[in-house]
Scaffold this motif. Structure first.
Motif, PDB file in Angstrom:
ATOM      1  N   ILE A  55       0.941  -1.267   0.021  1.00  0.00           N
ATOM      2  CA  ILE A  55      -0.023   0.234   0.370  1.00  0.00           C
ATOM      3  C   ILE A  55       0.722   1.127  -0.177  1.00  0.00           C
ATOM      4  O   ILE A  55       0.469   2.085  -0.576  1.00  0.00           O
ATOM      5  N   CYS A  56       1.880   1.383   0.891  1.00  0.00           N
ATOM      6  CA  CYS A  56       2.657   1.780   0.793  1.00  0.00           C
ATOM      7  C   CYS A  56       3.709   2.323  -0.543  1.00  0.00           C
ATOM      8  O   CYS A  56       3.720   3.570  -1.186  1.00  0.00           O
ATOM      9  N   VAL A  57       4.154   1.390  -1.253  1.00  0.00           N
ATOM     10  CA  VAL A  57       4.795   1.408  -2.566  1.00  0.00           C
ATOM     11  C   VAL A  57       3.749   2.430  -3.783  1.00  0.00           C
ATOM     12  O   VAL A  57       3.654   3.339  -4.139  1.00  0.00           O
ATOM     13  N   GLY A  58       2.514   1.502  -3.641  1.00  0.00           N
ATOM     14  CA  GLY A  58       1.999   2.141  -4.336  1.00  0.00           C
ATOM     15  C   GLY A  58       1.352   3.318  -3.865  1.00  0.00           C
ATOM     16  O   GLY A  58       0.682   4.360  -5.018  1.00  0.00           O
ATOM     17  N   ALA A  59       1.071   4.190  -2.808  1.00  0.00           N
ATOM     18  CA  ALA A  59       0.817   5.570  -2.595  1.00  0.00           C
ATOM     19  C   ALA A  59       2.174   6.147  -3.025  1.00  0.00           C
ATOM     20  O   ALA A  59       1.761   6.992  -3.564  1.00  0.00           O
ATOM     21  N   PHE A  60       2.943   5.341  -2.775  1.00  0.00           N
ATOM     22  CA  PHE A  60       4.407   6.735  -3.294  1.00  0.00           C
ATOM     23  C   PHE A  60       4.326   6.848  -4.899  1.00  0.00           C
ATOM     24  O   PHE A  60       4.968   7.126  -5.639  1.00  0.00           O
ATOM     25  N   ALA A  61       3.809   5.510  -5.118  1.00  0.00           N
ATOM     26  CA  ALA A  61       3.617   5.604  -7.114  1.00  0.00           C
ATOM     27  C   ALA A  61       2.959   6.656  -7.691  1.00  0.00           C
ATOM     28  O   ALA A  61       2.906   7.612  -8.389  1.00  0.00           O
ATOM     29  N   SER A  62       1.382   6.206  -6.761  1.00  0.00           N
ATOM     30  CA  SER A  62       0.818   7.216  -7.077  1.00  0.00           C
ATOM     31  C   SER A  62       0.943   8.473  -6.660  1.00  0.00           C
ATOM     32  O   SER A  62       0.308   9.955  -7.766  1.00  0.00           O
ATOM     33  N   ILE A  63       1.137   9.060  -6.291  1.00  0.00           N
ATOM     34  CA  ILE A  63       2.080  10.570  -6.003  1.00  0.00           C
ATOM     35  C   ILE A  63       2.991  10.940  -7.039  1.00  0.00           C
ATOM     36  O   ILE A  63       3.131  12.257  -7.584  1.00  0.00           O
ATOM     37  N   GLY A  64       3.634  10.116  -7.079  1.00  0.00           N
ATOM     38  CA  GLY A  64       5.291  10.734  -8.303  1.00  0.00           C
ATOM     39  C   GLY A  64       4.257  10.645  -9.530  1.00  0.00           C
ATOM     40  O   GLY A  64       4.928  11.607 -10.766  1.00  0.00           O
ATOM     41  N   LEU A  65       3.695   9.815  -9.852  1.00  0.00           N
ATOM     42  CA  LEU A  65       2.612   9.999 -11.295  1.00  0.00           C
ATOM     43  C   LEU A  65       1.966  11.211 -11.043  1.00  0.00           C
ATOM     44  O   LEU A  65       1.809  11.735 -12.077  1.00  0.00           O
ATOM     45  N   VAL A  66       1.208  11.639 -10.049  1.00  0.00           N
ATOM     46  CA  VAL A  66       0.802  13.090 -10.168  1.00  0.00           C
ATOM     47  C   VAL A  66       0.965  14.006 -10.360  1.00  0.00           C
ATOM     48  O   VAL A  66       1.711  15.017 -10.949  1.00  0.00           O
ATOM     49  N   TRP A  67       2.535  13.718  -9.417  1.00  0.00           N
ATOM     50  CA  TRP A  67       3.811  15.165  -9.938  1.00  0.00           C
ATOM     51  C   TRP A  67       4.223  15.436 -11.012  1.00  0.00           C
ATOM     52  O   TRP A  67       4.650  16.421 -11.619  1.00  0.00           O
ATOM     53  N   LEU A  68       3.919  13.815 -12.012  1.00  0.00           N
ATOM     54  CA  LEU A  68       5.429  14.191 -12.912  1.00  0.00           C
ATOM     55  C   LEU A  68       3.668  14.605 -13.989  1.00  0.00           C
ATOM     56  O   LEU A  68       3.831  15.361 -15.092  1.00  0.00           O
ATOM     57  N   ALA A  69       2.724  14.516 -13.767  1.00  0.00           N
ATOM     58  CA  ALA A  69       1.880  15.047 -14.712  1.00  0.00           C
ATOM     59  C   ALA A  69       1.254  16.312 -14.382  1.00  0.00           C
ATOM     60  O   ALA A  69       0.999  17.108 -15.807  1.00  0.00           O
ATOM     61  N   ILE A  70       1.963  16.815 -13.644  1.00  0.00           N
ATOM     62  CA  ILE A  70       1.373  18.682 -13.412  1.00  0.00           C
ATOM     63  C   ILE A  70       2.282  19.083 -13.669  1.00  0.00           C
ATOM     64  O   ILE A  70       2.531  20.012 -14.801  1.00  0.00           O
ATOM     65  N   ARG A  71       3.476  18.281 -13.331  1.00  0.00           N
ATOM     66  CA  ARG A  71       4.701  19.576 -14.174  1.00  0.00           C
ATOM     67  C   ARG A  71       4.343  19.417 -15.768  1.00  0.00           C
ATOM     68  O   ARG A  71       5.073  19.985 -16.556  1.00  0.00           O
ATOM     69  N   ALA A  72       3.714  17.589 -16.261  1.00  0.00           N
ATOM     70  CA  ALA A  72       3.955  17.905 -17.585  1.00  0.00           C
ATOM     71  C   ALA A  72       3.401  19.088 -18.569  1.00  0.00           C
ATOM     72  O   ALA A  72       2.744  19.095 -19.850  1.00  0.00           O
TER      73      ALA A  72
END
Length: 47
Positions: free
Chosen positions: A28-45
């Motif tokens: 669950i923790c790894v999934g949460a960090f991966a989701s946060i990372g993907l959202v961060w990348l999407a916002i930057r893009a």
């Protein structure tokens, strides 16, 4: 009595016990960090 309130409560407690498993918590923790990372990348893009 397969659909009794007691069985529903027991199943509810059992699902909470599954969350106490260290492996499940780690996934669950790894999934949460991966989701946060993907959202961060999407916002930057899109900026």
């Amino acid at each position: 009595m397969g659909n009794s309130l007691h069985n529903k409560i027991y199943l509810g407690r059992r699902s909470v016990a599954v969350l106490n498993n260290k492996r499940v918590q780690a996934m669950i923790c790894v999934g949460a960090f991966a989701s946060i990372g993907l959202v961060w990348l999407a916002i930057r893009a899109f900026k």
